[in-house]
Design a protein around this motif. Structure first.
Motif, PDB file in Angstrom:
ATOM      1  N   UNK A 161     -14.217   1.207  -3.009  1.00  0.00           N
ATOM      2  CA  UNK A 161     -14.184   1.346  -1.555  1.00  0.00           C
ATOM      3  C   UNK A 161     -12.737   1.248  -1.099  1.00  0.00           C
ATOM      4  N   UNK A 162     -12.211   2.319  -0.538  1.00  0.00           N
ATOM      5  CA  UNK A 162     -10.814   2.364  -0.156  1.00  0.00           C
ATOM      6  C   UNK A 162     -10.423   1.302   0.868  1.00  0.00           C
ATOM      7  N   UNK A 163      -9.180   0.814   0.735  1.00  0.00           N
ATOM      8  CA  UNK A 163      -8.553  -0.130   1.670  1.00  0.00           C
ATOM      9  C   UNK A 163      -9.274  -1.485   1.629  1.00  0.00           C
ATOM     10  N   UNK A 164      -9.073  -2.318   2.652  1.00  0.00           N
ATOM     11  CA  UNK A 164      -9.676  -3.650   2.662  1.00  0.00           C
ATOM     12  C   UNK A 164      -8.677  -4.733   3.012  1.00  0.00           C
ATOM     13  N   UNK A 165      -9.191  -5.851   3.515  1.00  0.00           N
ATOM     14  CA  UNK A 165      -8.338  -6.975   3.875  1.00  0.00           C
ATOM     15  C   UNK A 165      -7.365  -6.614   4.979  1.00  0.00           C
ATOM     16  N   UNK A 166      -6.068  -6.928   4.760  1.00  0.00           N
ATOM     17  CA  UNK A 166      -5.065  -6.656   5.798  1.00  0.00           C
ATOM     18  C   UNK A 166      -4.736  -5.167   5.918  1.00  0.00           C
ATOM     19  N   UNK A 167      -5.309  -4.356   5.034  1.00  0.00           N
ATOM     20  CA  UNK A 167      -5.123  -2.900   5.085  1.00  0.00           C
ATOM     21  C   UNK A 167      -6.410  -2.248   5.594  1.00  0.00           C
ATOM     22  N   UNK A 168      -6.492  -1.954   6.898  1.00  0.00           N
ATOM     23  CA  UNK A 168      -7.733  -1.392   7.443  1.00  0.00           C
ATOM     24  C   UNK A 168      -7.921   0.085   7.140  1.00  0.00           C
ATOM     25  N   UNK A 169      -6.862   0.736   6.619  1.00  0.00           N
ATOM     26  CA  UNK A 169      -6.923   2.183   6.472  1.00  0.00           C
ATOM     27  C   UNK A 169      -6.772   2.830   7.835  1.00  0.00           C
ATOM     28  N   UNK A 170      -7.341   4.001   7.990  1.00  0.00           N
ATOM     29  CA  UNK A 170      -7.268   4.693   9.279  1.00  0.00           C
ATOM     30  C   UNK A 170      -8.165   3.992  10.302  1.00  0.00           C
ATOM     31  N   UNK A 187      -4.546  -4.141  -4.580  1.00  0.00           N
ATOM     32  CA  UNK A 187      -3.517  -3.142  -4.812  1.00  0.00           C
ATOM     33  C   UNK A 187      -4.108  -1.931  -5.531  1.00  0.00           C
ATOM     34  N   UNK A 188      -3.495  -0.768  -5.300  1.00  0.00           N
ATOM     35  CA  UNK A 188      -3.985   0.462  -5.929  1.00  0.00           C
ATOM     36  C   UNK A 188      -3.949   0.357  -7.452  1.00  0.00           C
ATOM     37  N   UNK A 189      -2.868  -0.226  -7.984  1.00  0.00           N
ATOM     38  CA  UNK A 189      -2.768  -0.353  -9.439  1.00  0.00           C
ATOM     39  C   UNK A 189      -3.847  -1.274  -9.991  1.00  0.00           C
ATOM     40  N   UNK A 190      -4.240  -2.293  -9.205  1.00  0.00           N
ATOM     41  CA  UNK A 190      -5.301  -3.206  -9.634  1.00  0.00           C
ATOM     42  C   UNK A 190      -6.645  -2.484  -9.715  1.00  0.00           C
ATOM     43  N   UNK A 191      -6.881  -1.579  -8.782  1.00  0.00           N
ATOM     44  CA  UNK A 191      -8.140  -0.828  -8.785  1.00  0.00           C
ATOM     45  C   UNK A 191      -8.264  -0.011 -10.069  1.00  0.00           C
ATOM     46  N   UNK A 192      -7.185   0.667 -10.419  1.00  0.00           N
ATOM     47  CA  UNK A 192      -7.189   1.442 -11.660  1.00  0.00           C
ATOM     48  C   UNK A 192      -7.319   0.529 -12.866  1.00  0.00           C
ATOM     49  N   UNK A 193      -6.651  -0.628 -12.818  1.00  0.00           N
ATOM     50  CA  UNK A 193      -6.690  -1.556 -13.945  1.00  0.00           C
ATOM     51  C   UNK A 193      -8.097  -2.093 -14.177  1.00  0.00           C
ATOM     52  N   UNK A 194      -8.829  -2.340 -13.096  1.00  0.00           N
ATOM     53  CA  UNK A 194     -10.214  -2.810 -13.226  1.00  0.00           C
ATOM     54  C   UNK A 194     -11.027  -1.808 -14.036  1.00  0.00           C
ATOM     55  N   UNK A 245      -4.150  15.876  -6.077  1.00  0.00           N
ATOM     56  CA  UNK A 245      -3.081  15.088  -5.466  1.00  0.00           C
ATOM     57  C   UNK A 245      -2.610  14.004  -6.434  1.00  0.00           C
ATOM     58  N   UNK A 246      -1.437  13.485  -6.169  1.00  0.00           N
ATOM     59  CA  UNK A 246      -0.847  12.436  -7.002  1.00  0.00           C
ATOM     60  C   UNK A 246      -1.191  11.062  -6.437  1.00  0.00           C
ATOM     61  N   UNK A 247      -2.486  10.783  -6.303  1.00  0.00           N
ATOM     62  CA  UNK A 247      -2.927   9.479  -5.816  1.00  0.00           C
ATOM     63  C   UNK A 247      -2.965   8.488  -6.973  1.00  0.00           C
ATOM     64  N   UNK A 248      -2.527   7.247  -6.718  1.00  0.00           N
ATOM     65  CA  UNK A 248      -2.409   6.248  -7.782  1.00  0.00           C
ATOM     66  C   UNK A 248      -3.724   6.002  -8.511  1.00  0.00           C
ATOM     67  N   UNK A 249      -4.832   5.925  -7.764  1.00  0.00           N
ATOM     68  CA  UNK A 249      -6.103   5.619  -8.417  1.00  0.00           C
ATOM     69  C   UNK A 249      -6.592   6.771  -9.292  1.00  0.00           C
TER      70      UNK A 249
END
Length: 231
Positions: A8-17, A58-65, A126-130
């Protein structure tokens, strides 16, 4: 066993759009939870989530999971912004497997069928981190535009949110060859009625007749009497 990671994109202090009284982080989490509940009806599916509540990752954490789990598939759910309208999907714009492209083709098509009457913005890269940092086939979906009033009105509808999730699930079913569990039972305790009337249950409303018929066939296989009514 097929191991799927739902992100699920974003979360916490990052509300997204944020627009039209909606926050992307809330919508993505709701959609992902719907997807997870629906996927629980399939055999041999092991589900994992990058988040199940309102927290920042973090985006890198999502991929790491996903990488640590050695997942078979990763899907990241987002809501778009920027003044457009409609649905689009993404895979990494670097080297991707033929399987990744095939999965995107199927999942994209099924989501478009499920949500109906929405502009198809296409299958993109696209070059998205996830997408770049995951070691398995991965797709990112952008489900309408939060800053478009018409799109936002749809996103405020629980039924439409279910249709988005249903499209993701049918896409995953077809792409990954998933099969429904044989003996799914739904139990609900109710007070004994004073008469022997019938209980009517509405299980969906679809702009696509094909999707309505498909859901009706599934319900009939489980022994329910189903009628399709065009409103």
């Amino acid at each position: 066993m097929v191991r799927i990671v739902l992100d699920a994109g974003h979360g916490g202090h990052d509300p997204g759009a944020v627009a039209n009284g909606l926050r992307e982080k809330d919508l993505t989490l709701a959609i992902v939870k719907h997807i997870g509940r629906m996927l629980a009806e399939y055999e041999g599916v092991e589900l994992h989530y990058t988040r199940t509540d309102d927290r920042f990752i973090e985006l890198c954490e999502r991929a790491e999971i996903a990488n640590k789990l050695k997942a078979d598939f990763f899907i990241s759910v987002h809501i778009n912004a920027g003044g457009g309208t409609g649905f689009e999907s993404y895979v990494y714009n670097g080297g991707v497997s033929a399987a990744t492209i095939a999965y995107q083709n199927v999942i994209h098509q099924e989501i478009m069928k499920a949500i109906g009457g929405v502009q198809d913005r296409g299958k993109k890269r696209a070059d998205y981190a996830v997408l770049r940092e995951t070691h398995m086939p991965a797709i990112l979906t952008e489900n309408l535009f939060i800053d478009n009033k018409n799109d936002a009105a749809k996103l405020k509808s629980e039924q439409f949110m279910l249709q988005i999730a249903y499209g993701h699930v049918v896409g995953l079913e077809k792409a990954l060859g998933l099969k429904k569990k044989e003996n799914i039972t739904v139990q609900q305790q109710v007070n004994q009625p004073s008469n022997r009337g019938l209980f009517k249950v509405q299980i969906g409303a679809f702009s696509s007749e094909d999707n309505a018929k498909r859901l009706a066939r599934e319900a009939k296989r489980k022994g329910f009497n189903v009628y399709i009514v065009k409103e």
